[in-house]
Design a protein around this motif. Structure first.
Motif, PDB file in Angstrom:
ATOM      1  N   LYS A   1     -15.105   4.392  -5.946  1.00 30.71           N
ATOM      2  CA  LYS A   1     -14.380   3.182  -6.337  1.00 30.71           C
ATOM      3  C   LYS A   1     -15.310   2.174  -6.999  1.00 30.71           C
ATOM      4  O   LYS A   1     -14.944   1.523  -7.990  1.00 30.71           O
TER       5      LYS A   1
ATOM      6  N   ALA B   1      -5.787   7.556  -2.671  1.00 31.51           N
ATOM      7  CA  ALA B   1      -6.742   8.464  -2.041  1.00 31.51           C
ATOM      8  C   ALA B   1      -6.024   9.722  -1.581  1.00 31.51           C
ATOM      9  O   ALA B   1      -5.075   9.653  -0.791  1.00 31.51           O
TER      10      ALA B   1
ATOM     11  N   GLN C   1       0.872  -1.175   0.000  1.00 30.55           N
ATOM     12  CA  GLN C   1       0.000   0.000   0.000  1.00 30.55           C
ATOM     13  C   GLN C   1       0.911   1.228   0.000  1.00 30.55           C
ATOM     14  O   GLN C   1       1.745   1.393   0.867  1.00 30.55           O
TER      15      GLN C   1
ATOM     16  N   TYR D   1     -15.453   5.391  -1.346  1.00 33.41           N
ATOM     17  CA  TYR D   1     -15.841   3.997  -1.596  1.00 33.41           C
ATOM     18  C   TYR D   1     -16.902   3.903  -2.694  1.00 33.41           C
ATOM     19  O   TYR D   1     -16.863   2.990  -3.531  1.00 33.41           O
TER      20      TYR D   1
ATOM     21  N   ASN E   1     -15.086   9.356   3.711  1.00 33.70           N
ATOM     22  CA  ASN E   1     -14.586   8.149   3.070  1.00 33.70           C
ATOM     23  C   ASN E   1     -15.653   7.397   2.286  1.00 33.70           C
ATOM     24  O   ASN E   1     -15.340   6.714   1.306  1.00 33.70           O
TER      25      ASN E   1
ATOM     26  N   LEU F   1      -9.194   3.937   5.566  1.00 31.81           N
ATOM     27  CA  LEU F   1      -8.870   3.623   4.173  1.00 31.81           C
ATOM     28  C   LEU F   1      -7.880   2.464   4.080  1.00 31.81           C
ATOM     29  O   LEU F   1      -8.035   1.551   3.255  1.00 31.81           O
TER      30      LEU F   1
ATOM     31  N   VAL G   1      -7.189   0.223   0.660  1.00 30.49           N
ATOM     32  CA  VAL G   1      -6.913   1.247  -0.349  1.00 30.49           C
ATOM     33  C   VAL G   1      -5.564   0.977  -1.028  1.00 30.49           C
ATOM     34  O   VAL G   1      -4.633   0.462  -0.398  1.00 30.49           O
TER      35      VAL G   1
END
Length: 290
Positions: free
Chosen positions: A185, A199, A11, A182, A178, A254, A259
């Motif tokens: 996405k 993000a 990540q 989502y 957030n 996240l 994420v």
């Protein structure tokens, strides 16, 4: 190194900085970068104003300095007002500096008359860069929809055009809810957009800062955030700490939700970046190489 490769292993956590508006303050950005280097970022991006902003000449210099510190750099490149010859010159300069990552943007439209250039949309610039160099091309995306777009569905369709034109990585505009990210996405998945999405998070440390961002970008303020502003707006230290804490809460959630990465808008404030890093560094997941 092309930053899109990093997503295969972890990540990602990256930062954004900008050249100071006054040339006399340029040295301060290098001090900021030295502080950010201690946080071991995966990359640092450098902004670039549209239509010949006076501090633009520093963008590539700063991006090159970041590379010299052993950190991957990303240079912003807005296309408003640029000709194809202008872009070819800039690409050649980036090749000489061994900078491989470009965030290709349209740029903010100025008021009144201005030089149109050869590019209307960011997708036009992305396609041109793809045809004229071996760069990793990154595109901006807008979880709440671009301010000039009539709705989010149309905006996601435009984003698909950017990806099809050659963007292999995406960075979002800042958002404060957030759930907005989502939902965005999900729409990207339905549109068959399958590139990594970082993000974009900005710790809001004063009321003036967020009022400017909402007017420029149309970012919506959640009730929770409004209450924080109302309570602490007259206490600068408390507002700063509350803004950092709010951003950390966003990032923790996240990361837990898997994420692809976090792109922190530092506003050239290494203190804020350090506080966020201290809170979340141990949460970022390494991925097993397949």
């Amino acid at each position: 190194m092309k930053t899109t490769e990093i997503f295969k292993y972890k990540q990602v956590f990256s930062y954004e900085v900008f050249p100071p508006k006054k040339s006399s303050n340029v040295s301060t950005i290098y001090k900021t970068i030295e502080e950010l280097k201690k946080l071991a970022p995966d990359s640092i991006s450098v902004t670039y104003g549209a239509l010949g902003a006076k501090n633009n000449e520093e963008t590539f210099k700063i991006a090159s300095a970041i590379k010299s510190y052993g950190i991957e750099s990303i240079t912003h490149l807005p296309c408003i007002g640029l000709t194809k010859e202008d872009v070819l010159e800039k690409l050649e300069e980036l090749k000489k500096l061994r900078i491989e990552n470009i965030l290709a943007l349209r740029g903010d439209l100025p008021e009144g008359d201005y030089k149109k250039g050869d590019f209307t949309y960011a997708s036009d610039l992305i396609r041109f860069i793809k045809e004229n160099g071996n760069f990793n091309i990154i595109a901006a995306c807008y979880p709440e929809g671009h301010i000039d777009c009539k709705n989010i569905v149309e905006d996601v369709k435009n984003l698909k055009i950017k990806v099809d034109a050659g963007a292999s990585q995406l960075m979002t505009q800042l958002f404060l809810d957030n759930n907005v990210f989502y939902n965005f996405k999900e729409k990207c998945e339905l549109a068959d957009i399958n590139v990594p999405i970082e993000a974009g998070i900005m710790p809001v440390v004063n009321k003036k800062q967020i009022e400017k961002m909402t007017s420029l970008c149309g970012v919506k303020l959640p009730k929770k955030f409004i209450k924080i502003m109302e309570r602490y707006e007259h206490n600068p230290v408390a507002m700063r700490d509350a803004g950092i804490a709010y951003a950390i809460d966003q990032i923790v959630d996240l990361i837990a939700q898997g994420v692809d990465g976090i792109h922190l808008y530092t506003m050239n404030n290494s203190y804020i970046a350090r506080k966020v890093h201290e809170a979340v560094a141990n949460l970022l997941l390494e991925k097993k190489a397949s």
